[in-house]
Design an enzyme around this catalytic site. Structure first.
Site, PDB file in Angstrom:
ATOM      1  N   LEU A 196       0.831  -1.207   0.000  1.00 44.85           N
ATOM      2  CA  LEU A 196       0.000   0.000   0.000  1.00 44.85           C
ATOM      3  C   LEU A 196       0.864   1.256   0.000  1.00 44.85           C
ATOM      4  O   LEU A 196       0.711   2.132  -0.837  1.00 44.85           O
ATOM      5  CB  LEU A 196      -0.944   0.009   1.204  1.00 44.85           C
ATOM      6  N   ARG A 220      -3.626  -2.968  12.859  1.00 45.47           N
ATOM      7  CA  ARG A 220      -3.411  -2.028  13.965  1.00 45.47           C
ATOM      8  C   ARG A 220      -3.920  -2.601  15.281  1.00 45.47           C
ATOM      9  O   ARG A 220      -3.355  -2.344  16.337  1.00 45.47           O
ATOM     10  CB  ARG A 220      -4.141  -0.710  13.689  1.00 45.47           C
ATOM     11  N   GLU A 269       1.670   1.785  10.156  1.00 45.04           N
ATOM     12  CA  GLU A 269       0.234   1.590  10.387  1.00 45.04           C
ATOM     13  C   GLU A 269      -0.425   2.856  10.964  1.00 45.04           C
ATOM     14  O   GLU A 269      -1.347   2.800  11.771  1.00 45.04           O
ATOM     15  CB  GLU A 269      -0.027   0.402  11.324  1.00 45.04           C
TER      16      GLU A 269
END
Length: 387
Positions: A135, A247, A367
């Site tokens: 990502l 997370r 994150e």
């Protein structure tokens, strides 16, 4: 009766029998297999991949997924405890499991077809197929919507171009879950090792997460078949949903790192004699140790409630942000304080504190940075987006 020094509020008594069994199993693995080698692995900048078959055998990969796909069907609290005990060993070991489970297996399960689930998930649970999650991009950081990687249709295939950065497991991975802009919004693709135009380059010279593989991924006209596109999600909610899962595990992991540091500092301060008495007998040391225990206890209660909310299906992403912010800050502060209590000895990797402190510099950043999570809570309170 004396309280347990690392569980002053007896949080363990609030766990089910199965949850305690999971914690004990992973704790033994960490004590017996991770701790004896992890200092040297960190020094060498080497991920101890010889542990992967054992991690898989214990059922730690995709532990929350249904058994039909190779998962363990465990609840969220059990997954959190897995993360806590693994990170007590090292953030790199927990990161490997987090990426495999939450960022790779989860999107295939949640967004993939039944054919994709059966094709990849059982082998991923067995550690035969390793995944990574693409990502983050060099220019994007905390703004994933600013995505440059793109995919365009070409007959029955997709042509993928772009790059991803700071990818855990990148050079280990057999598959990459890659998010790309398309004419129909952001979509996810399973890119397989060996596809023409796909390459990974390991990032060297790290001072953090040295016992973990971190890579850059490059896509140069990579032809990806339609069968490898995740069909059941479009837009940022796809990757963000994965990040919420990951997370959540990270909210538990730093507690393990903090406990490891407190244990080391407590034992060392009892043994080291300065000015004819143990360091632990001084008020300054006791104040520091007591503050560490207070913050660990707060974090333990926070994540247990978060886990119960997750298992009830009511957990909100902003609650995960609050817990990650609190617990990563807690752990990095404790690691630094413990390094200080160890004196000069604290700068060597023969002790755990400096290794955890350095690792947590990454954990508090990836994150979602601390600032991002603070702004998430600010938006929750005010209703105003300040990003």
């Amino acid at each position: 009766m004396a309280l347990h020094p690392y569980d002053l509020f007896d949080v363990r008594s609030l766990l089910s029998e199965e949850e305690r069994a999971v914690q004990d199993t992973v704790a033994r693995f960490t004590d017996e297999r991770v701790l004896p080698i992890i200092g040297d692995a960190f020094d060498q900048g080497r991920f101890p991949k010889e542990l992967v078959p054992e991690i898989a055998e214990l059922g730690l990969l995709g532990s929350s997924l249904p058994e039909q796909y190779g998962g363990g069907g465990l609840n969220g609290v059990s997954y959190g405890l897995i993360c806590q005990e693994l990170e007590r060993g090292d953030s790199g070991i927990r990161s490997f499991v987090s990426v495999q489970s939450s960022l790779c297996m989860y999107p295939i399960y949640a967004y993939g077809s039944e054919e994709q689930r059966m094709r990849w998930l059982p082998d991923m649970a067995a550690g035969k197929v390793i995944g990574c999650f693409g990502l983050t991009e060099p220019h994007g950081g905390s703004d994933p919507a600013n995505m440059k990687t793109n995919a365009r249709r070409d007959g029955g295939d997709w042509i993928l171009n772009g790059s991803k950065m700071w990818i855990t497991n990148g050079n280990l991975a057999d598959i990459a879950i890659v998010w790309a802009q398309t004419d129909d919004g952001i979509q996810g693709f399973v890119v397989e090792k060996g596809m023409a135009g796909f390459s990974a380059q390991e990032i060297k010279h790290k001072m953090s997460l040295r016992a973990s593989v971190t890579s850059a991924l490059f896509f140069d006209n990579v032809r990806v078949p339609e069968a490898n596109r995740l069909p059941n999600v479009k837009g940022l909610k796809g990757p963000l949903g994965c990040l919420t899962q990951a997370r959540y595990g990270i909210t538990w992991g730093p507690i393990g790192a903090a406990i490891a540091c407190l244990h080391e500092a407590l034992e060392y301060s009892k043994e080291r004699i300065l000015f004819d008495r143990p360091v632990a007998a001084t008020q300054s040391a006791q104040l520091k140790l007591a503050d560490m225990a207070r913050r660990i206890t707060t974090a333990q209660l926070l994540v247990l409630q978060l886990g119960r909310l997750k298992d009830a299906g009511t957990m909100q992403p902003s609650q995960v942000s609050l817990a990650k912010w609190n617990n990563c800050r807690m752990a990095i502060d404790i690691a630094r304080q413990c390094r200080d209590l160890l004196g000069g000895a604290g700068i060597t990797t023969e002790h755990a504190a400096i290794r955890h402190a350095l690792n947590l510099e990454s954990v508090i950043t990836y994150e979602g940075t601390e600032t991002v999570h603070q702004l998430v809570i600010g938006r929750e309170l005010t209703g105003i987006n300040a990003f």
